[in-house]
Design an enzyme around this catalytic site. Structure first.
Site, PDB file in Angstrom:
ATOM      1  N   ILE A 118       0.964  -1.234  -0.103  1.00 42.86           N
ATOM      2  CA  ILE A 118       0.013   0.050   0.072  1.00 42.86           C
ATOM      3  C   ILE A 118       0.845   1.204  -0.128  1.00 42.86           C
ATOM      4  O   ILE A 118       0.596   2.379   0.377  1.00 42.86           O
ATOM      5  CB  ILE A 118      -1.021  -0.181   1.111  1.00 42.86           C
ATOM      6  CG1 ILE A 118      -0.215  -0.145   2.494  1.00 42.86           C
ATOM      7  CG2 ILE A 118      -1.930  -1.205   1.303  1.00 42.86           C
ATOM      8  CD1 ILE A 118      -1.127   0.237   3.748  1.00 42.86           C
ATOM      9  N   GLY A 119       2.062   1.054  -0.494  1.00 42.71           N
ATOM     10  CA  GLY A 119       3.018   2.206  -0.428  1.00 42.71           C
ATOM     11  C   GLY A 119       4.218   1.940   0.522  1.00 42.71           C
ATOM     12  O   GLY A 119       5.113   2.599   0.666  1.00 42.71           O
ATOM     13  N   THR A 120       3.936   0.565   1.010  1.00 36.94           N
ATOM     14  CA  THR A 120       4.943   0.312   1.903  1.00 36.94           C
ATOM     15  C   THR A 120       6.223  -0.489   1.625  1.00 36.94           C
ATOM     16  O   THR A 120       7.316  -0.679   2.250  1.00 36.94           O
ATOM     17  CB  THR A 120       4.318  -0.890   3.007  1.00 36.94           C
ATOM     18  OG1 THR A 120       3.514  -1.681   1.944  1.00 36.94           O
ATOM     19  CG2 THR A 120       3.170  -0.105   3.824  1.00 36.94           C
TER      20      THR A 120
ATOM     21  N   GLY B 199       3.429  -6.605   8.440  1.00 33.98           N
ATOM     22  CA  GLY B 199       3.326  -7.176   7.088  1.00 33.98           C
ATOM     23  C   GLY B 199       4.955  -7.899   6.757  1.00 33.98           C
ATOM     24  O   GLY B 199       5.016  -9.066   6.824  1.00 33.98           O
TER      25      GLY B 199
ATOM     26  N   LYS C 150      16.085   2.943   1.649  1.00 27.93           N
ATOM     27  CA  LYS C 150      15.279   3.984   0.928  1.00 27.93           C
ATOM     28  C   LYS C 150      13.642   4.109   1.574  1.00 27.93           C
ATOM     29  O   LYS C 150      13.293   5.088   1.720  1.00 27.93           O
ATOM     30  CB  LYS C 150      15.449   3.918  -0.450  1.00 27.93           C
ATOM     31  CG  LYS C 150      14.906   4.975  -1.113  1.00 27.93           C
ATOM     32  CD  LYS C 150      15.081   4.880  -2.696  1.00 27.93           C
ATOM     33  CE  LYS C 150      16.502   5.023  -3.149  1.00 27.93           C
ATOM     34  NZ  LYS C 150      16.876   5.338  -4.540  1.00 27.93           N
ATOM     35  N   THR C 151      13.194   2.957   1.214  1.00 29.07           N
ATOM     36  CA  THR C 151      11.903   3.061   1.488  1.00 29.07           C
ATOM     37  C   THR C 151      11.530   3.098   3.054  1.00 29.07           C
ATOM     38  O   THR C 151      10.377   3.657   3.295  1.00 29.07           O
ATOM     39  CB  THR C 151      11.238   1.494   0.849  1.00 29.07           C
ATOM     40  OG1 THR C 151      11.844   0.584   1.804  1.00 29.07           O
ATOM     41  CG2 THR C 151      11.343   1.548  -0.680  1.00 29.07           C
TER      42      THR C 151
ATOM     43  N   ILE D 156      16.701  -2.703   9.573  1.00 27.08           N
ATOM     44  CA  ILE D 156      16.198  -2.195   8.464  1.00 27.08           C
ATOM     45  C   ILE D 156      16.407  -2.694   7.071  1.00 27.08           C
ATOM     46  O   ILE D 156      17.608  -2.712   6.724  1.00 27.08           O
ATOM     47  CB  ILE D 156      16.543  -0.788   8.327  1.00 27.08           C
ATOM     48  CG1 ILE D 156      16.361   0.184  10.030  1.00 27.08           C
ATOM     49  CG2 ILE D 156      15.676   0.205   7.287  1.00 27.08           C
ATOM     50  CD1 ILE D 156      14.865   0.172  10.155  1.00 27.08           C
TER      51      ILE D 156
ATOM     52  N   GLY E 229       8.317  -3.726  12.503  1.00 25.37           N
ATOM     53  CA  GLY E 229       7.179  -2.998  11.793  1.00 25.37           C
ATOM     54  C   GLY E 229       7.800  -1.435  11.962  1.00 25.37           C
ATOM     55  O   GLY E 229       8.077  -1.112  12.857  1.00 25.37           O
TER      56      GLY E 229
ATOM     57  N   GLU F 243       4.016   2.322  11.438  1.00 18.89           N
ATOM     58  CA  GLU F 243       3.361   2.903  12.364  1.00 18.89           C
ATOM     59  C   GLU F 243       4.028   3.993  13.308  1.00 18.89           C
ATOM     60  O   GLU F 243       3.552   4.904  13.751  1.00 18.89           O
ATOM     61  CB  GLU F 243       2.054   2.242  13.075  1.00 18.89           C
ATOM     62  CG  GLU F 243       0.913   1.737  11.905  1.00 18.89           C
ATOM     63  CD  GLU F 243       0.195   0.705  12.390  1.00 18.89           C
ATOM     64  OE1 GLU F 243      -0.906   0.831  12.749  1.00 18.89           O
ATOM     65  OE2 GLU F 243       0.736  -0.360  12.108  1.00 18.89           O
TER      66      GLU F 243
END
Lengths: 700, 329, 180
Positions: free
Chosen positions: A465-467, A508, A594-595, A590, A663, A666
């Site tokens: 979802i853009g993740t 996710g 970048k993302t 991580i 995660g 959030e």
């Protein structure tokens, strides 16, 4: 950065999104954009009362409009096999539980015709006075059995009340956060097609299998008869997690026109009625400390809103149970059930509003104790999880605070509010901590296929979802396979792929990634055992389920972070600007530099947005949100966002999952609103405890 | 959205006679507001007459040394126009603080003046609104009125006018040139927009079929010392909470002349004539600016949610005049 | 009511019959099959539908197709030439100027239109003195203000700004506005 990565080195590298070329051209296919033969368009009818029932629907004028295929109402709607979920069981009667509830739809051969014909349907109601007034002093507040995600409603360790009464330093204050709407840029959209007894949904969803498992029983189908396709999703932030009634309406409409694709996208206005939102909260926070500033009591008594037709109980105070060391901790949650639409998930449900209150209160108590807010937090760092007593698998909060203070230039800050100005701008700085649990969700499986040309395919019904899922799962698979990243092709976003949980709770990568790693390991064993270590000509594949984490139950698992914010407040107008934010996170390994940076940043800005802009204003007379568009419901523009300094500490946590990751979707939003509010206080000397901090609250 | 007929005429008089015969007809220029309102069902014309190519799209000097702005000049072209930037900077600044670059590329000068209010109840056909549906009642008076009027409102309507450009033009003594069924007229911009009174459905004094063809600005020299200050809830792309357009002529520390108009406070751009009167001939000082602002705001009547606009307007007036007095020296 | 119009979209001519109520956005997405511009709000409040209309960036959702017979429309898809991504495309990918990608084609078209506006000497709200001669230049604040008509809920803004700076600096064929 798109150059070939050496084998085994993909994880962590700042690899650009693999679907980038499609997205920048606008060629990535979102739900409404699948090209199907002769589609028809659905436009809904929505209740204009908040409580009552439909007594009459006259669709004759609409039906007479050229191009109209059918008008759907509760009188001709398909009967659902399950009506347990009152949010989803639409059109089963004329009853109305909130304003904007779906009461029908027009299906026509063009969007323009459907929209116009919907305005021609005449509806009569039997209306009751709506009750939509959210207040903490209502006498009908109730105690939910449990909270979202299964958390306990009330907790109490020690004697928070007693400790508060006898403390040297104390703070009691009420903080409020407003209703907020997710508003992903892509409105919820569906193309539904019935073929015999099979339903295909091209859907904008955070979880194709979540949609499948929710929709199938409504229509009395085996899950396998519902095919959900969702390769690209234009944001969700929680609202596309639990399916909402729009999907049901599209599927119902499609049932009336078999084999024809029915297209239905919510308008932006409808996004404020049926797509979920963050409940408003009223939080009574009490903190107490001894003469040295050591916390002796933490309590948060939360009042929040739910809908009469379906309960959603946000876990607002759960973070107060584990954030700081205190012998006495008490939390409660009470709900007001109103004639309103159903609240749902919005990025960090629970933590986002809860930590706002707690971290503002920590700022206030630090000042009361005469301590630096950073040091005050550090001296109240717990040894073990105050809630469970378990050790933390890793807890990097102190390092984040120290590192952030250094990067931001916190040290040497004048503690007195209103002590720095730049022309007419009052300048201040604020800090807040952040936390988010490490969740994993069950039911995952993945298939990895090795081809004889040395290329690999990885299949799992996950969501992006853009993740960055398309990219990051490929990185994880490549490293586990020991092959270059380019040699792995991902397949996600379709229920024909192996079962997967959805994108929610920042779970996710932990869930899908662990499963992919397991599948790769199975494949390697299979190649070794069955094929002597060589990939056969016809290729070979292996499927595996997500392994159970052997360390779960042994540790408390959380990601942490610290936000530092500079705020400038115009003395004459109360306008607030945030020229820079520095945030440091401790979120394990991580996966993609970048993302990940982008995702942290997006969360930070959404917190900034909560601090300064977002508020869905509900008019209690009508029962609906009146500022229901993007001109009146403000989210930040480019000009509202300044320099973003985002970083993370090295954190080796072998217990959370095979990747060592936590995660990150959030945690960025958690605490950033508090850091902004604390900075505004430091700039002005005005403590605003009701979000958002708009100019009217600062003007004098 | 109701089906409608699309028409385009070759000349102004043809257009006016076309629309005069169609009581539910409306003009279409940039479309940024009317298309929005048609989608919402707030406006439902039977016919749109496209006037984009009908009126001048350039800015030219008038005989008296002022300028005439064609009604079809887009907001972005007008903001970038050299003459406007140097001689009437408040107008350029007002335009640049409005909407977004995309909308400014579409919106026209004439259309900008005729924007409808952003009142959330006006925009929502499921709630009562006297402006949209005369006699249905005003939902804002007892409702969400944070963005509503503090000056010149009535018991029938408390909406505000949303234009930034019109506020600057009001401060700078603009005239609006129109062609209608009764011929051409030249209206002082202050008289174009109405207060709501008992007819809030009428935003302006224009008659049905009356087309704005141009806006004229006078050659007043000190308008080069003008500015526009807008306060909004985010840094860009938002309507004004309060805005101030002002121009000032200062000599030897004395205010020779001044113009002030307020946005976001009334049903029309609010020319602050009382404040202007109080300031003419007075020495430049923050105390005088403040006193003048307070005189203007004496009549303000706040609603439940917008009392903040009174100190906000006062402060922005003081600040804008202070800035002008420094720059104008 | 229907009307016959011609639109030239990304260099290709399309003759089509449209309902007068059809916007350019819906004509592109539902009739021509070009879903590059997105529908985010349908009311000119988000910028996801941005296209170049006769060379200028506009919100295609507020533009009736019937009123633009013969117009030239450029979408982000059309910025790519012969399958080669435009420098602005490449820079957005490299700088991760997006997450979900839904606002992205609009952002990119807007950025290309914006650089031309800067090149033409247009001032912005961020420009210190609108009366001054010369060009406003291309500071980060100028980009932020000029790109504020394109909302991004993922909040990639702080990556979009350097993406545009980079493309303006290095992109072949990208207009470099300003003298900064």
């Amino acid at each position: 950065m798109t150059a070939t990565q050496a084998p085994g080195k993909a994880v962590g590298a700042p690899i650009s999104r693999v679907e980038g070329g499609l997205k920048v051209r606008g060629a990535a296919t979102y739900a409404y954009e699948h090209r199907l033969h002769e589609p028809v368009y659905l436009y809904p009818l929505q209740s204009t009362i908040a409580n009552g029932r439909v007594t009459k629907i006259d669709a004759s004028r609409a039906e007479a409009e050229p191009g109209v295929v059918v008008v759907l109402t509760h009188e001709n709607a398909p009967k659902l096999a399950s009506t347990d979920d009152k949010e989803l069981a639409i059109l089963q009667s004329g009853d109305i539980g909130f304003r904007g509830q779906f009461i029908g739809a027009v299906i026509a051969d063009t969007f323009e015709t459907a929209r116009y014909a919907a305005s021609l349907v005449e509806i009569e109601y039997d209306e009751n006075e709506p009750d939509a007034d959210f207040r903490a002093d209502r006498d009908d507040l109730y105690t939910p059995e449990q909270l979202n995600a299964g958390f306990e409603t009330d907790t109490s360790v020690g004697d928070a009340d007693g400790a508060f009464d006898s403390a040297a330093h104390k703070l009691a204050a009420t903080y409020t956060t407003p209703r907020e709407h997710n508003n992903p840029m892509e409105p919820h959209a569906t193309i539904a097609v019935w073929d015999e007894d099979e339903l295909t949904l091209y859907e904008s969803t955070q979880g194709v299998f979540w949609t499948q498992k929710t929709l199938a029983p409504l229509f009395g189908l085996d899950a396998g008869k519902v095919h959900v396709i969702s390769p690209h999703v234009g944001g969700g932030f929680g609202s596309k997690g639990l399916p909402h009634a729009n999907v049901v309406l599209a599927a119902m409409g499609a049932m009336l026109v078999p084999e024809r694709p029915v297209k239905f996208a919510l308008t932006r206005h409808m996004m404020f009625t049926v797509a979920g939102y963050r409940t408003p909260t009223i939080q009574r926070v009490r903190l107490a400390a001894d003469e040295n500033g050591k916390l002796s009591a933490v309590s948060n008594d939360v009042v929040e809103q739910t809908s009469k037709i379906k309960e959603f109980a946000e876990q607002t105070a759960t973070s107060a149970r584990m954030m700081y060391d205190s012998p006495n901790i008490k939390t409660t949650h009470r709900l007001a059930a109103l004639d309103v639409s159903v609240p749902s998930w919005l990025r960090a449900p629970g933590e986002a509003p809860g930590i706002f209150a707690l971290e503002c209160a920590m700022d206030e108590l630090a000042i009361e104790c005469g301590l630096d807010p950073v040091e005050f937090r550090i001296m109240n760092e717990p040894e073990n999880d105050p809630e469970s007593g378990l050790p933390f698998s890793s807890r990097g909060l102190v390092e984040c605070l120290r590192e952030g203070a250094e990067r931001f230039g916190w040290n040497g800050r004048h503690p007195t509010p209103r002590s720095e100005r730049d022309g007419r701008w009052l300048v201040g700085s604020g800090v807040a901590s952040s936390v988010y649990p490490v969740y994993s969700m069950g039911g995952n499986a993945a298939t990895v296929r090795a081809n004889s040309d040395g290329k690999y395919e990885v299949e799992i019904g996950a969501a992006d979802i853009g993740t960055g899922t398309w990219t990051v799962l490929g990185q994880i698979a490549a490293d586990e396979l020991g092959v270059p990243f380019e040699d792995v092709e991902m397949k996600i976003g379709d229920t024909t792929l192996p079962n997967a949980s959805g994108a929610g709770g920042s779970s996710g990568i932990t869930s899908w990634g662990s499963t992919v790693v397991e599948a790769v390991r199975s494949l390697r064993e299979k190649i070794e055992a069955d094929h002597g270590g060589n990939i056969p000509e016809e290729g070979v594949e292996a499927t595996a389920k997500m392994p159970k984490n052997p360390h779960s139950g042994d540790f408390a698992m959380y990601a942490f972070g610290a936000h530092f914010v500079e705020a400038r407040v115009d003395e004459d107008t109360g306008e607030v600007r945030v020229p820079r934010m520095t945030s440091v996170f401790a979120a394990g390994n991580i996966m993609n530099a970048k993302t990940a940076r982008s995702q942290f940043m997006g969360g930070m800005v959404m917190g900034l947005s909560a601090a300064l802009h977002e508020e869905s204003v509900l008019d209690t007379r009508f029962g609906h949100v009146v500022n229901h568009d993007l001109a009146e419901y403000h989210i930040p523009t480019n000009a509202d966002v300044g320099e973003m300094d985002v970083s993370w500490i090295e954190e080796d946590d072998p217990y959370v999952n095979p990747m060592g990751s936590k995660g990150i979707g959030e945690i960025g939003i958690v605490g950033s609103a508090a850091a902004v509010a604390n900075a505004v206080y430091h700039a002005t000397g005005v403590r605003v405890r009701e979000l958002p901090i708009t100019p009217d609250k600062l003007i004098s | 959205m109701k089906p409608y007929r699309y028409e385009r005429s070759e000349d102004v008089s043809g257009t006016i006679s076309t629309i005069a015969e169609e009581p539910e007809g409306a003009f279409l220029a940039g479309g940024t507001n009317i298309v929005d309102l048609m989608k919402l069902g707030v406006m439902s014309p039977d016919m749109l007459v496209d006037v984009r190519r009908l009126t001048p799209d350039d800015v030219e000097e008038t005989e008296d040394g002022g300028v005439r702005i064609g009604a079809a000049v887009t907001n972005s072209d007008l903001a970038a126009e050299r003459t406007i930037r140097s001689r009437y900077p408040a107008i350029s600044e007002a335009l640049l603080s409005g909407a977004s670059a995309q909308l400014r590329n579409m919106a026209t000068t004439g259309g900008n003046l005729l924007q409808r209010t952003r009142c959330v109840y006006f925009q929502d056909t499921t709630t009562p609104c006297n402006k949209r549906e005369p006699g249905s009642g005003c939902s804002a008076i007892e409702g969400h009125n944070k963005n509503h009027a503090i000056l010149g409102a009535s018991e029938h309507c408390v909406a505000t006018h949303p234009s930034d450009m019109a506020v600057a033009m009001t401060a700078l003594d603009a005239f609006v040139v129109t062609h209608g069924p009764d011929g051409e007229r030249r209206i002082p911009i202050e008289e174009l927009h109405r207060l709501p009174g008992s007819e809030p459905e009428r935003d302006t004094i224009l008659e049905h079929g009356e087309l704005i063809t141009a806006v004229e600005l006078p050659p007043t020299a000190f308008f080069s010392n003008s500015k526009y200050r807008k306060v909004r809830e985010r840094a860009s792309y938002a309507f004004a909470l309060v805005s101030v357009a002002a121009a000032m002529d200062v000599e030897d520390g004395v205010i020779r002349d001044v113009r002030i108009a307020l946005g976001g406070v009334a049903h029309k751009p609010w020319r602050a004539t009382k404040a202007e009167e109080a300031l003419r001939g007075e020495p430049v000082s923050e105390a005088n600016f403040r006193a003048a602002a307070e005189i203007e705001l004496e009549d303000a009547e706040p609603l439940s949610g917008n009392a903040y606009k009174i100190p906000l307007a006062r402060n922005v007036i003081v600040r804008t005049l202070s800035d002008l007095s420094e720059e104008g020296r | 009511m229907d009307a016959e119009i011609t639109l030239r979209v990304d260099g290709e001519e399309h003759r089509l019959t449209v309902d007068t109520r059809t916007t350019i956005l819906d004509a592109l997405r539902e009739r021509i099959g070009n879903t590059s511009p997105k529908k985010g709000c349908d009311h000119g409040q988000c910028g996801a539908c941005t296209v170049l209309l006769d060379g200028r960036r506009v919100n295609s959702c507020l533009t009736f197709a019937v009123a633009h017979d013969g117009a030239e429309v450029t979408t982000s898809e059309g910025l790519a030439e012969n399958g080669e991504l435009h420098p602005m495309h490449r820079s957005f990918i490299e700088h991760d100027g997006y997450q979900c990608g839904y606002c992205t084609p609009g952002q990119i078209v807007s950025a290309v239109g914006m650089l031309e506006e800067v090149g033409n000497g247009w001032p912005s709200h961020a420009t210190e003195n609108v009366s001054a001669e010369g060009n406003a230049g291309l500071s980060d604040d100028e980009i932020r203000e000029r790109m504020s008509g394109n909302l991004c809920r993922c909040a990639a803004y702080a990556n979009i700004v350097p993406a545009i700076q980079y493309a303006a600096e290095h992109g072949e064929g990208v207009e470099r506005g300003g003298n900064a």
